[in-house]
Motif scaffolding. Structure first.
Motif, PDB file in Angstrom:
ATOM      1  N   GLY A  60       0.796  -1.226   0.000  1.00  0.00           N
ATOM      2  CA  GLY A  60       0.000   0.000   0.000  1.00  0.00           C
ATOM      3  C   GLY A  60       0.823   1.268   0.000  1.00  0.00           C
ATOM      4  N   HIS A  61       2.166   1.145  -0.129  1.00  0.00           N
ATOM      5  CA  HIS A  61       3.053   2.306  -0.118  1.00  0.00           C
ATOM      6  C   HIS A  61       4.076   2.174  -1.245  1.00  0.00           C
ATOM      7  N   CYS A  66      -3.173   2.242  -4.075  1.00  0.00           N
ATOM      8  CA  CYS A  66      -4.473   1.578  -3.934  1.00  0.00           C
ATOM      9  C   CYS A  66      -4.279   0.091  -3.624  1.00  0.00           C
ATOM     10  N   MET A  67      -5.015  -0.410  -2.624  1.00  0.00           N
ATOM     11  CA  MET A  67      -4.956  -1.826  -2.257  1.00  0.00           C
ATOM     12  C   MET A  67      -6.320  -2.499  -2.406  1.00  0.00           C
ATOM     13  N   CYS A  68      -7.207  -1.932  -3.216  1.00  0.00           N
ATOM     14  CA  CYS A  68      -8.550  -2.507  -3.363  1.00  0.00           C
ATOM     15  C   CYS A  68      -8.499  -3.919  -3.932  1.00  0.00           C
ATOM     16  N   GLN A  69      -7.613  -4.178  -4.867  1.00  0.00           N
ATOM     17  CA  GLN A  69      -7.510  -5.505  -5.463  1.00  0.00           C
ATOM     18  C   GLN A  69      -7.070  -6.526  -4.425  1.00  0.00           C
ATOM     19  N   LYS A 120      -9.926  -7.279  -2.063  1.00  0.00           N
ATOM     20  CA  LYS A 120     -10.921  -8.210  -2.596  1.00  0.00           C
ATOM     21  C   LYS A 120     -10.415  -9.648  -2.580  1.00  0.00           C
ATOM     22  N   LEU A 121      -9.111  -9.829  -2.879  1.00  0.00           N
ATOM     23  CA  LEU A 121      -8.571 -11.179  -2.976  1.00  0.00           C
ATOM     24  C   LEU A 121      -8.299 -11.801  -1.605  1.00  0.00           C
ATOM     25  N   LEU A 122      -7.642 -11.044  -0.703  1.00  0.00           N
ATOM     26  CA  LEU A 122      -7.233 -11.600   0.589  1.00  0.00           C
ATOM     27  C   LEU A 122      -8.164 -11.206   1.726  1.00  0.00           C
ATOM     28  N   GLY A 123      -8.657  -9.985   1.673  1.00  0.00           N
ATOM     29  CA  GLY A 123      -9.570  -9.531   2.715  1.00  0.00           C
ATOM     30  C   GLY A 123      -8.917  -9.220   4.035  1.00  0.00           C
ATOM     31  N   ASN A 124      -7.541  -9.177   4.063  1.00  0.00           N
ATOM     32  CA  ASN A 124      -6.861  -8.919   5.337  1.00  0.00           C
ATOM     33  C   ASN A 124      -6.382  -7.492   5.474  1.00  0.00           C
ATOM     34  N   VAL A 125      -6.674  -6.643   4.493  1.00  0.00           N
ATOM     35  CA  VAL A 125      -6.268  -5.250   4.564  1.00  0.00           C
ATOM     36  C   VAL A 125      -7.407  -4.373   4.068  1.00  0.00           C
ATOM     37  N   LEU A 126      -7.312  -3.099   4.427  1.00  0.00           N
ATOM     38  CA  LEU A 126      -8.234  -2.091   3.919  1.00  0.00           C
ATOM     39  C   LEU A 126      -7.430  -1.070   3.131  1.00  0.00           C
ATOM     40  N   CYS A 127      -7.972  -0.617   2.028  1.00  0.00           N
ATOM     41  CA  CYS A 127      -7.277   0.348   1.189  1.00  0.00           C
ATOM     42  C   CYS A 127      -7.233   1.703   1.890  1.00  0.00           C
ATOM     43  N   PHE A 128      -6.022   2.249   2.041  1.00  0.00           N
ATOM     44  CA  PHE A 128      -5.869   3.544   2.711  1.00  0.00           C
ATOM     45  C   PHE A 128      -6.505   4.680   1.914  1.00  0.00           C
ATOM     46  N   LEU A 129      -6.611   4.510   0.620  1.00  0.00           N
ATOM     47  CA  LEU A 129      -7.122   5.590  -0.224  1.00  0.00           C
ATOM     48  C   LEU A 129      -8.640   5.598  -0.329  1.00  0.00           C
ATOM     49  N   HIS A 130      -9.293   4.474  -0.103  1.00  0.00           N
ATOM     50  CA  HIS A 130     -10.725   4.381  -0.380  1.00  0.00           C
ATOM     51  C   HIS A 130     -11.544   3.964   0.836  1.00  0.00           C
ATOM     52  N   HIS A 131     -11.014   4.221   2.013  1.00  0.00           N
ATOM     53  CA  HIS A 131     -11.778   3.996   3.248  1.00  0.00           C
ATOM     54  C   HIS A 131     -11.631   5.220   4.145  1.00  0.00           C
ATOM     55  N   GLU A 132     -12.631   5.436   4.973  1.00  0.00           N
ATOM     56  CA  GLU A 132     -12.611   6.562   5.895  1.00  0.00           C
ATOM     57  C   GLU A 132     -11.535   6.359   6.967  1.00  0.00           C
ATOM     58  N   GLU A 133     -10.989   7.476   7.459  1.00  0.00           N
ATOM     59  CA  GLU A 133      -9.939   7.394   8.473  1.00  0.00           C
ATOM     60  C   GLU A 133     -10.429   6.737   9.747  1.00  0.00           C
ATOM     61  N   SER A 146      -8.692   3.488  11.367  1.00  0.00           N
ATOM     62  CA  SER A 146      -8.102   3.515  12.709  1.00  0.00           C
ATOM     63  C   SER A 146      -8.679   2.430  13.616  1.00  0.00           C
ATOM     64  N   GLN A 147      -9.929   2.033  13.378  1.00  0.00           N
ATOM     65  CA  GLN A 147     -10.557   1.017  14.210  1.00  0.00           C
ATOM     66  C   GLN A 147     -10.191  -0.402  13.786  1.00  0.00           C
ATOM     67  N   ASN A 148      -9.898  -0.617  12.506  1.00  0.00           N
ATOM     68  CA  ASN A 148      -9.728  -1.977  12.002  1.00  0.00           C
ATOM     69  C   ASN A 148      -8.331  -2.279  11.445  1.00  0.00           C
ATOM     70  N   GLN A 149      -7.427  -1.293  11.419  1.00  0.00           N
ATOM     71  CA  GLN A 149      -6.149  -1.532  10.758  1.00  0.00           C
ATOM     72  C   GLN A 149      -5.062  -0.676  11.395  1.00  0.00           C
ATOM     73  N   ASP A 150      -3.797  -1.197  11.347  1.00  0.00           N
ATOM     74  CA  ASP A 150      -2.663  -0.446  11.867  1.00  0.00           C
ATOM     75  C   ASP A 150      -2.450   0.818  11.043  1.00  0.00           C
ATOM     76  N   PRO A 151      -1.838   1.830  11.618  1.00  0.00           N
ATOM     77  CA  PRO A 151      -1.601   3.077  10.866  1.00  0.00           C
ATOM     78  C   PRO A 151      -0.612   2.855   9.723  1.00  0.00           C
ATOM     79  N   SER A 152      -0.687   3.731   8.748  1.00  0.00           N
ATOM     80  CA  SER A 152       0.199   3.634   7.579  1.00  0.00           C
ATOM     81  C   SER A 152       1.595   4.119   7.926  1.00  0.00           C
ATOM     82  N   LEU A 153       2.536   3.863   6.991  1.00  0.00           N
ATOM     83  CA  LEU A 153       3.909   4.310   7.186  1.00  0.00           C
ATOM     84  C   LEU A 153       3.990   5.830   7.253  1.00  0.00           C
ATOM     85  N   LEU A 154       3.115   6.511   6.548  1.00  0.00           N
ATOM     86  CA  LEU A 154       3.096   7.976   6.593  1.00  0.00           C
ATOM     87  C   LEU A 154       2.797   8.483   7.995  1.00  0.00           C
ATOM     88  N   GLN A 155       2.022   7.724   8.748  1.00  0.00           N
ATOM     89  CA  GLN A 155       1.626   8.145  10.101  1.00  0.00           C
ATOM     90  C   GLN A 155       2.632   7.755  11.164  1.00  0.00           C
TER      91      GLN A 155
END
Length: 554
Positions: free
Chosen positions: A249-250, A275-278, A281-294, A298-307
């Motif tokens: 995702g980075h 974008c990690m949407c693909q 869909k395939l693995l379901g273990n991540v959420l796309c940082f670009l297409h999900h609300e902050e 923050s509730q379901n995934q570790d922070p990004s490298l930018l953070q």
């Protein structure tokens, strides 16, 4: 009785007339037929007469036309005769011309044949001359080779005699103690250190495989210890470069700063989200940082490298080093070598410095881990090392040629074998130039240029003193010219096994002695220190050539 003759004749005449009258009478009975036949004959006769008249008219007209034709034909015949005469004359002229052309052609062919024969003779003579010249050249070449071989043997004998003269001298003992004996036994420790650090990094990578922190790659040993030339008092510090890659995702984008003026000392690593949407869909273990609300992220995934490890979208060196050093002691305890070596983290801002202590002998080994981002799949990295300036910003990743330098020494070692003295020369120069204003990088650059200039067979150990004299003369030449170019920037002497960015090959040479040209006092001090070194340590060898021109600095 037979009647008289005249009665018989009279009777025959009468009978004939009677027969004629009867015949005529019979014929008159067919008058119609005879009349028709007569008409037919009349018509036939008229037709024959008309045909004859027509033939006469045609013949007369033909005679008239034939007479006219004869007159015309007479004129034509005269003209034809004249034309024939002209044609005959032209034909005769053509024949004469053809005869002349054939004669000229035969003459030209004869001349060409003569010329060809002359040319063939000349070519034969030229080939003979060339063969003679080739034989002479071969004989001269053989004589030259013999002379060169004799000269080389004499030179080797002189060099051997010179080394015999210095065999028992104090200088030779000093060289053996400070150079030839310094590299013994170090080859076994470098692989051990590299193995220990790679096991640590592999364990680290497994524990953080599902995070959004940098992905650590196997370490690359760099610096004097892994290049095999540092003195023993320096080789307790083993430097390794740890390449890092962007997490899922980075992506990393290198900003090279002032690359056009030499090595990019102010380069930075910009981090961007991908974008990690693909994958979602395939693995379901991540959420796309670009297409999900902050909030959802923050509730379901570790922070990004930018953070976590970035400052203003740029990867921060000090944060990266802190993230690693905080956990390295705990992770070391999970490795297989934790029982054999104890690990202690030493303070450092831009690298991870570790002290390994062997459990049985108590021997201590210092290790420094630098982090780096590869540039264009080459042997050049943006690293976390300090710059020459007093303060280096935390988002600055200077360019480093450490991996390329190590690969160059490895290539030289493979080409020369164990009998080479280049590492011994580098070890001795680094030892005696400590504290004299010459950095170890300057000494290394001198040796790199010399390896590219002097044939590798001339670096055998029996030529050790000669190569030392070459290096010192080369250093004096560079000091006089105030110019020592960087070995990799704009150089044409780099072997193809070393991968450099295109910008390096097209760059202008970088003068490592630029400060001497800008500061006359520093130049005077450097010359004075060099004279003291030359007078105290090594004698002069008049037969050794100087470097004739600044082209050798390229």
């Amino acid at each position: 009785m037979i009647p008289p003759q005249h009665e018989i004749e009279q009777r025959n005449e009468q009978q004939s007339w009677v027969d004629m009258s009867s015949l005529l009478f019979a014929l008159l009975q067919y008058w119609k037929i005879w009349f028709s036949m007569g008409l037919i004959l009349l018509l036939f006769w008229n037709m024959v007469q008309s045909l004859k008249m027509k033939k006469r008219d045609e013949s007369s007209s033909e005679n008239d036309s034939s007479s006219g034709k004869e007159e015309a034909s007479g004129v034509k015949e005269e003209e034809e005769e004249e034309v024939e005469k002209e044609e005959q004359e032209e034909h005769q002229e053509e024949q004469v011309e053809q005869v002349e052309q054939v004669g000229q052609q035969e003459q030209v062919e004869q001349e060409e044949q003569v010329e060809q024969e002359v040319q063939v003779e000349q070519e034969d003579q030229q080939e003979h001359v060339e063969l003679v010249e080739q034989q002479v050249q071969v004989e001269q070449g053989e004589q030259q080779e013999q002379v060169e071989q004799v000269e080389m043997e004499e030179q080797e004998e002189e060099e051997d005699d010179e080394e015999e003269d210095f065999k028992d001298s104090a200088l030779t003992k000093f060289l053996k103690q400070r150079a030839l004996a310094k590299v013994e036994g170090r080859a076994t420790r470098c692989p051990i250190v590299e193995e220990l650090m790679n096991e640590l990094l592999q364990t680290f990578r497994l524990l953080w495989s599902n995070s959004f922190f940098p992905v650590l790659q196997p370490a690359i040993g760099v610096g004097s210890a892994f290049e095999g030339w540092s003195p023993r008092e320096w080789d307790t510090v083993y430097c390794l470069l740890v390449p890092i890659e962007a997490p899922p995702g980075h992506s990393f984008f290198l900003e090279l700063g002032d690359e056009g003026h030499g090595l990019a000392r102010n380069s930075r690593v910009r981090v961007e989200l991908q974008c990690m949407c693909q994958r979602e869909k395939l693995l379901g273990n991540v959420l796309c940082f670009l297409h999900h609300e902050e909030e959802e992220l923050s509730q379901n995934q570790d922070p990004s490298l930018l953070q976590t490890l970035c400052t203003d979208s740029y990867l921060d060196v000090e944060r990266t080093v802190t993230w690693f050093t905080v956990q390295v002691a705990a992770i070391w305890k999970t490795t297989h070598h934790a029982h054999a070596y104890s690990l202690k983290v030493l303070p450092s801002r831009r690298s991870c410095k570790l002290q390994l202590t062997e459990a049985y002998s108590g021997e201590k080994v210092l290790v420094e881990l630098l982090f780096g981002v590869q540039q264009e799949y080459s042997d050049i990295y943006l690293t976390s090392q300090n710059t020459d300036a007093g303060f280096t910003p935390s988002t600055t990743w200077p360019q480093s040629c450490a991996v390329a330098e190590k690969k160059f020494f490895q290539h030289t070692a493979r080409s020369t074998g164990q009998d080479s003295s280049h590492l011994h020369c580098l070890t001795l120069l680094a030892s005696i130039l400590v504290g004299m204003g010459f950095s170890t990088y300057v000494i290394k650059t001198l040796v790199l240029h010399s390896l590219a200039i002097i044939p590798l067979k001339k670096w055998r150990r029996k030529y050790f003193l000669n190569r030392m004299e070459n290096l010192l003369r080369y250093l004096r030449f560079c000091l006089d010219e105030k110019c020592l170019n960087h070995f990799f920037l704009g150089s044409k002497s780099v072997h193809s096994t070393i991968v450099l960015p295109q910008s390096f090959r097209s760059a202008k040479p970088l003068n490592l002695f630029q400060h001497l040209e800008e500061d006359p006092d520093a130049h005077s001090i450097a010359l004075r220190e060099f004279r003291e070194l030359k007078d105290q340590q090594l004698p002069s060898y008049p037969h050794q050539p100087l470097y004739p021109s600044s082209n050798h600095l390229a």
